[in-house]
Motif scaffolding. Structure first.
Motif, short mmCIF file in Angstrom:
data_model
loop_
_atom_site.label_atom_id
_atom_site.label_comp_id
_atom_site.label_asym_id
_atom_site.label_seq_id
_atom_site.Cartn_x
_atom_site.Cartn_y
_atom_site.Cartn_z
N UNK A 180 42.64 51.11 -6.80
CA UNK A 180 42.21 49.72 -6.85
C UNK A 180 43.01 48.97 -7.91
N UNK A 181 43.75 47.98 -7.47
CA UNK A 181 44.63 47.25 -8.39
C UNK A 181 44.07 45.91 -8.83
N UNK A 182 43.15 45.33 -8.05
CA UNK A 182 42.61 44.03 -8.46
C UNK A 182 41.46 44.22 -9.46
N UNK A 183 41.08 43.14 -10.11
CA UNK A 183 40.09 43.20 -11.18
C UNK A 183 38.67 42.86 -10.71
N UNK A 184 38.49 42.61 -9.42
CA UNK A 184 37.18 42.25 -8.90
C UNK A 184 36.25 43.45 -8.87
N UNK A 185 35.11 43.34 -9.52
CA UNK A 185 34.13 44.41 -9.50
C UNK A 185 33.26 44.26 -8.26
N UNK A 186 32.95 45.38 -7.63
CA UNK A 186 32.11 45.36 -6.45
C UNK A 186 31.07 46.47 -6.52
N UNK A 187 30.04 46.32 -5.74
CA UNK A 187 29.00 47.35 -5.62
C UNK A 187 28.63 47.50 -4.16
N UNK A 188 28.14 48.67 -3.79
CA UNK A 188 27.72 48.88 -2.41
C UNK A 188 26.47 49.76 -2.37
N UNK A 189 25.69 49.55 -1.35
CA UNK A 189 24.51 50.37 -1.07
C UNK A 189 24.67 50.90 0.35
N UNK A 190 24.69 52.23 0.48
CA UNK A 190 24.88 52.85 1.77
C UNK A 190 23.59 53.54 2.19
N UNK A 191 23.12 53.23 3.38
CA UNK A 191 21.90 53.84 3.89
C UNK A 191 22.24 55.09 4.68
N UNK A 192 21.68 56.22 4.27
CA UNK A 192 21.87 57.44 5.04
C UNK A 192 20.96 57.45 6.25
N UNK A 193 20.06 56.46 6.32
CA UNK A 193 19.15 56.36 7.46
C UNK A 193 19.85 55.85 8.71
N UNK A 194 20.61 54.73 8.55
CA UNK A 194 21.30 54.16 9.71
C UNK A 194 22.80 53.99 9.47
N UNK A 195 23.29 54.51 8.33
CA UNK A 195 24.72 54.45 7.99
C UNK A 195 25.25 53.03 7.84
N UNK A 196 24.37 52.09 7.58
CA UNK A 196 24.82 50.73 7.31
C UNK A 196 25.22 50.63 5.84
N UNK A 197 25.96 49.59 5.51
CA UNK A 197 26.43 49.42 4.13
C UNK A 197 26.30 47.96 3.73
N UNK A 198 25.74 47.73 2.56
CA UNK A 198 25.63 46.40 1.98
C UNK A 198 26.53 46.38 0.74
N UNK A 199 27.32 45.35 0.57
CA UNK A 199 28.15 45.27 -0.61
C UNK A 199 28.12 43.86 -1.18
N UNK A 200 28.39 43.76 -2.47
CA UNK A 200 28.33 42.46 -3.13
C UNK A 200 29.13 42.50 -4.42
#
Length: 273
Positions: A180-200
């Motif tokens: 990762x070369x850019x300085x933008x911080x990100x976070x993610x939440x991954x559900x093992x229930x339906x394999x969906x992912x939320x990030x922000x």
């Protein structure tokens, strides 16, 4: 032992104020839970699991267990010495405060903002569903020589108490400076229930349902990362070629990236694949 000076000496006043506010909010959030009985006491984790601890100490990623009720690291793998230059005991004796000391000053308020968003989301879920989420975020951390690396922290809930409150979290940290070369911080939440992912990001006011990567989109990201073309992906998933390309465009839009290479790098850097 000598280590990098705490960033509070150079942190900007506005950043320090924002960091302290968010940090105290998180401390209060953890402390205010009506904690019940827990099944396992991880204080003796190392003594009771010597073979597993040996594997973790020799692994490629730094592994830890934290008791969020006390904001105390109960275990820190010894390979943190090779990764950052600090003895594991600095983490287990000083707790989260030590991580604050060696986190890049510009990242402190953003990191705690992301942690607050993660926990607000987790605590809004029914207690029975909280454990299905894995959560990740990245930030810069100072090595003992004063240089910085970008780490990806990937965590999962290790234990809930009798009331369903989260008490222990297990995580791994890996060096993603080369990814990762850019300085933008990100976070993610991954559900093992339906394999969906939320990030922000720290700038995101809330979680937009339109920013959720679906199970199908995550499948496509993984296949693209493995070198599959849109035609091969369509054949493998038994969907239309144009459908694959629509998914690709949606993934680029949701991850705020510009092309396939960037969103694959985004996915790797955020622990999505």
């Amino acid at each position: 032992m000598n280590y990098a000076a705490p960033p509070f000496q150079t942190i900007k006043p506005d950043s320090r104020k924002a960091y302290e506010k968010l940090y105290l909010e998180m401390c209060a959030l953890w402390e205010m839970q009506d904690y019940g009985d827990v099944a396992t006491d991880y204080l003796d984790f190392a003594k009771e699991n010597p073979a597993l601890v040996n594997v973790l100490n020799l692994g490629p990623c730094v592994t830890w267990i934290i008791d969020v009720r006390r904001m105390q690291y109960l275990f820190m793998s010894s390979n943190v010495k090779a990764a950052l230059g600090y003895d594991a005991c600095l983490f287990t004796t000083k707790g989260i405060a030590f991580v604050n000391e060696i986190t890049h000053p510009d990242d402190l308020p953003k990191t705690w903002g992301l942690i607050k968003k993660i926990w607000d989301f987790l605590l809004a879920q029914p207690a029975s569903k909280r454990k299905q989420y894995q959560f990740n975020h990245d930030y810069r951390m100072a090595k003992v020589d004063g240089s910085y690396i970008r780490v990806l922290e990937q965590s999962s809930i290790l234990q809930q108490d009798s009331n369903g409150n989260i008490t222990h979290v297990m995580g791994v940290c890996s060096d993603i400076t080369h990814l990762k070369k850019n300085e933008t911080l990100t976070a993610s939440l991954i559900s093992t229930g339906d394999n969906s992912c939320i990030f922000f990001t720290p700038e995101t006011d809330g979680i937009n349902p339109q920013d959720v990567l679906s199970k199908r989109e995550l499948e496509i990201v993984k296949l693209i990362a493995e070198g599959y073309s849109s035609k091969l992906i369509a054949d493998k998933l038994c969907i239309g070629f144009s459908t694959v390309n629509t998914h690709r465009q949606n993934i680029i839009r949701k991850t705020n990236t510009r092309n396939t290479g960037e969103f694959v790098q985004f996915a790797i850097g955020n622990g999505l694949i």
